[in-house]
Structures are given as structure tokens and as C-alpha cells.
Design an enzyme around this catalytic site. Structure first.
Site, mmCIF file in Angstrom:
data_model
loop_
_atom_site.group_PDB
_atom_site.id
_atom_site.type_symbol
_atom_site.label_atom_id
_atom_site.label_comp_id
_atom_site.label_asym_id
_atom_site.label_seq_id
_atom_site.Cartn_x
_atom_site.Cartn_y
_atom_site.Cartn_z
ATOM 1 N N ASP A 117 -7.462 7.758 2.639
ATOM 2 C CA ASP A 117 -7.582 6.305 2.559
ATOM 3 C C ASP A 117 -8.860 5.979 1.798
ATOM 4 O OD1 ASP A 117 -6.491 3.613 3.593
ATOM 5 O OD2 ASP A 117 -8.598 3.505 4.144
ATOM 6 N N SER A 118 -8.911 4.788 1.240
ATOM 7 C CA SER A 118 -10.113 4.374 0.520
ATOM 8 C C SER A 118 -11.288 4.154 1.455
ATOM 9 C CB SER A 118 -9.831 3.095 -0.274
ATOM 10 O OG SER A 118 -9.430 2.054 0.594
ATOM 11 N N TYR A 148 -10.699 -0.387 -2.769
ATOM 12 C CA TYR A 148 -9.840 -0.108 -3.908
ATOM 13 C C TYR A 148 -9.055 -1.340 -4.349
ATOM 14 C CZ TYR A 148 -10.188 5.058 -3.764
ATOM 15 O OH TYR A 148 -10.614 6.358 -3.831
ATOM 16 N N GLY A 149 -8.889 -2.300 -3.452
ATOM 17 C CA GLY A 149 -7.934 -3.387 -3.669
ATOM 18 C C GLY A 149 -8.137 -4.203 -4.916
ATOM 19 N N CYS A 178 -3.408 4.695 2.288
ATOM 20 C CA CYS A 178 -3.903 3.483 1.628
ATOM 21 C C CYS A 178 -2.755 2.816 0.862
ATOM 22 C CB CYS A 178 -5.029 3.858 0.669
ATOM 23 S SG CYS A 178 -5.662 2.513 -0.344
ATOM 24 N N ASN A 179 -2.476 1.548 1.171
ATOM 25 C CA ASN A 179 -1.404 0.838 0.472
ATOM 26 C C ASN A 179 -1.691 0.690 -1.011
ATOM 27 O OD1 ASN A 179 0.847 -0.597 2.287
ATOM 28 N ND2 ASN A 179 -1.016 -0.373 3.497
ATOM 29 N N THR A 180 -2.938 0.408 -1.355
ATOM 30 C CA THR A 180 -3.289 0.223 -2.762
ATOM 31 C C THR A 180 -3.101 1.513 -3.536
ATOM 32 O OG1 THR A 180 -4.908 -1.462 -2.117
ATOM 33 C CG2 THR A 180 -5.073 -0.590 -4.339
ATOM 34 N N GLU A 222 -13.810 -5.013 8.585
ATOM 35 C CA GLU A 222 -14.874 -4.030 8.413
ATOM 36 C C GLU A 222 -16.220 -4.539 8.915
ATOM 37 O OE1 GLU A 222 -14.985 -2.051 4.672
ATOM 38 O OE2 GLU A 222 -13.086 -1.022 5.133
ATOM 39 N N CYS A 228 -1.325 -3.601 4.842
ATOM 40 C CA CYS A 228 -2.675 -3.059 4.703
ATOM 41 C C CYS A 228 -3.052 -2.452 6.040
ATOM 42 C CB CYS A 228 -3.673 -4.154 4.311
ATOM 43 S SG CYS A 228 -5.401 -3.586 4.288
ATOM 44 N N THR A 229 -3.664 -1.287 6.002
ATOM 45 C CA THR A 229 -3.937 -0.568 7.244
ATOM 46 C C THR A 229 -5.023 -1.224 8.087
ATOM 47 O OG1 THR A 229 -5.425 0.890 5.983
ATOM 48 C CG2 THR A 229 -3.160 1.656 6.372
ATOM 49 N N HIS A 230 -5.781 -2.160 7.504
ATOM 50 C CA HIS A 230 -6.777 -2.897 8.286
ATOM 51 C C HIS A 230 -6.138 -3.990 9.148
ATOM 52 C CE1 HIS A 230 -9.554 -1.035 5.469
ATOM 53 N NE2 HIS A 230 -10.588 -1.539 6.106
#
Length: 273
Positions: free
Chosen positions: A10-11, A42-43, A73-75, A158, A192-194
């Protein structure tokens, strides 16, 4: 026993929400997590930059004897996965595999919608790539897909403001925006994983009549199915029950933030790419 862990990339920290569900589903395997925190987010980066960064991290995980790498990471899944699978893997090692998080979700999202209208909530990079739209259309051509970029949601998480009163404005803003695109939307995907950490806030503004899908459990079940269908890959994944965490930035910072996503204490290791 020798270690051949399943690599999870993941980023930053968000992929830990996916890894947590994967470990719950498949606890017997070894896992090696790599967060490229030094170069996140990364987005907002270009396709070329994300591809370069992602490939570098995948190669590192391969160097640690990972035969299977999950792009949590989705991006990265949207902007780098296909190029890595088609262009790089045949030259690096055709026996290794790199999988993403978009296709497993696209394969099941239509099952949850009765109206044929679904919404995608993601980063600007994921939304602009149109990857979810294309993948969902392949699986469910009858679905209408609506997208909404939510650039403030990752910083909220974050900075551990995801449960604060201040988060209400930014969550409501984007929920109202995507729901205004169609009154038929009955399924929302957190792409998005967040975003799972904002689930309580999202439900507050969505209501009970709309299904909200989070990727972790979907990806975990898809991976379990993949390993059953591909014993030649499964046999190369060691089963000692270990978990290691790597970061390209400060380990103290990673450990402190990662607890929010992992719900357990983490002792990460620094690597310099």
C-alpha cells in the site's frame, strides 16, 4: 521453516484494513506488508509516477521471496496493476503473481444492487482512472456507476480526525454530492482502504436503506478462492503464521498511525528503496 510470505503493498497505512481481513480469513500464511509512506499519498500523482513507485515496491517484495503480491492500494490497482501484470511479470518471473483490489469488488457489487445504480467513493486518482467503471461494466453491463472523489477523507483518517465533529462537514459534503447524482443509488462502495474508518460517519449521512461495501472482507474471500483455484501458487506461500511490517519512512510514525488501522501494536522495520 523457510519464509515465502504473501506480500501486501500500500502507499501508506490504509492497506492494513485489507490485510487485517485477509489475516482473519487466512491466518495460517506468512504476510509481509510494505507501506511506501515516504512517497504517499499516491492519489494525486500521475499514472507514470504511480506505476514506477508500485513496480519498485513489488520488486522489493519479490526480493523477499514473495511469490504472490496483493496491491491493497486502490490507486496502485487502478493505475499500475495491468501494466505490471502484462508488461513486467513475464520478464521478471512469469511464475509470480500480482493481484489488485478492484476486480474482486467489481465481481460482486452488482449482486447487492436492486435498482441497478451504484456509487463509488474514492480518491481523485482512482476516480479519474475510471477503473471501477470499466471493471464493473465488464461484470455487470446493466449497472449505472456514479463516482465521487473525496480528497479530504484520507487526511482526516491519517490525522486521526475521522471520528471528530470536524469530519462531519467533509463526509456529508461528498455523501450529499454522490446521492444527488441519482436518487436510485442503493449501493455505495468505499473504494479506498482508509474509508472504513469513516464508516460510522458515512452511515450517519447515508441512512439504513443504502448498502455500504467495504473492500477488506471482499478481497479476503476472493484471495481464499484464488488460492483454492491456483494450488501451484498456494503451495509457494509459506504457512508459519508470521506478520512483518515494512515502511519507507519513520518507523515510529508508522507504528503510531498503523495502530488505528490494525488495532494492535505494530513494530515496523525501515527499508530504503
Amino acid at each position: 521453516m523457510s519464509s515465502a510470505p504473501i506480500g501486501i503493498f500500500d502507499s501508506g497505512y490504509g492497506g492494513l484494513t485489507v490485510m487485517k481481513d485477509i489475516v482473519n480469513e487466512l491466518p495460517q500464511y506468512d504476510y509481509l506488508y510494505l507501506g511506501d509512506n515516504a512517497r504517499s499519498p499516491y492519489g494525486t500523482r500521475s499514472f507514470e509516477t504511480i506505476y514506477h513507485y508500485t513496480l519498485e515496491c513489488v520488486k522489493y517484495l519479490f526480493s523477499q521471496n514473495s511469490h504472490l503480491v496483493i496491491l491493497a492500494c486502490n490507486t496502485a490497482s487502478a493505475k499500475a496493476l495491468r501494466s505490471i501484470q502484462q508488461k513486467d511479470l513475464p520478464n521478471i518471473d512469469p511464475e509470480r503473481r500480482v493481484l489488485g483490489v478492484i476486480r474482486p469488488t467489481a465481481e460482486i457489487i452488482g449482486i447487492h444492487s436492486k435498482t441497478g445504480h451504484v456509487g463509488i467513493l474514492g480518491t481523485s486518482g482512482t476516480v479519474n482512472s475510471e477503473s471501477y467503471v470499466m471493471e464493473i461494466k465488464q461484470q455487470f453491463p446493466e449497472l449505472t456507476v456514479h463516482q465521487e472523489a473525496c480528497p479530504m477523507w484520507v487526511p482526516l483518517v491519517e490525522n486521526q480526525e475521522y471520528d471528530s465533529d470536524g469530519a462531519d462537514y467533509f463526509v456529508k459534503q461528498h455523501i450529499d454530492s454522490i446521492l444527488s447524482k441519482s436518487n436510485k443509488i442503493d449501493t455505495l462502495l468505499l473504494a479506498c482502504t482508509h474509508y472504513p474508518l469513516l464508516m460510522d460517519k458515512i452511515r450517519q449521512f447515508v441512512g439504513d436503506e443504502i448498502t455500504i461495501l467495504s473492500q477488506g472482507e471482499i478481497v479476503a474471500k476472493s484471495l481464499a478462492n484464488y488460492l483454492k483455484r491456483h494450488p501451484e501458487i498456494e503451495q509457494k506461500c509459506s504457512q508459519n503464521g508470521t506478520r512483518r511490517f515494512l515502511t519507507t519512512d519513520s518507523t515510529d510514525d508508522f507504528n503510531a498511525h498503523a495502530n488505528v488501522f490494525w488495532n494492535k501494536e505494530i513494530n515496523s522495520e525501515f527499508i530504503d528503496l
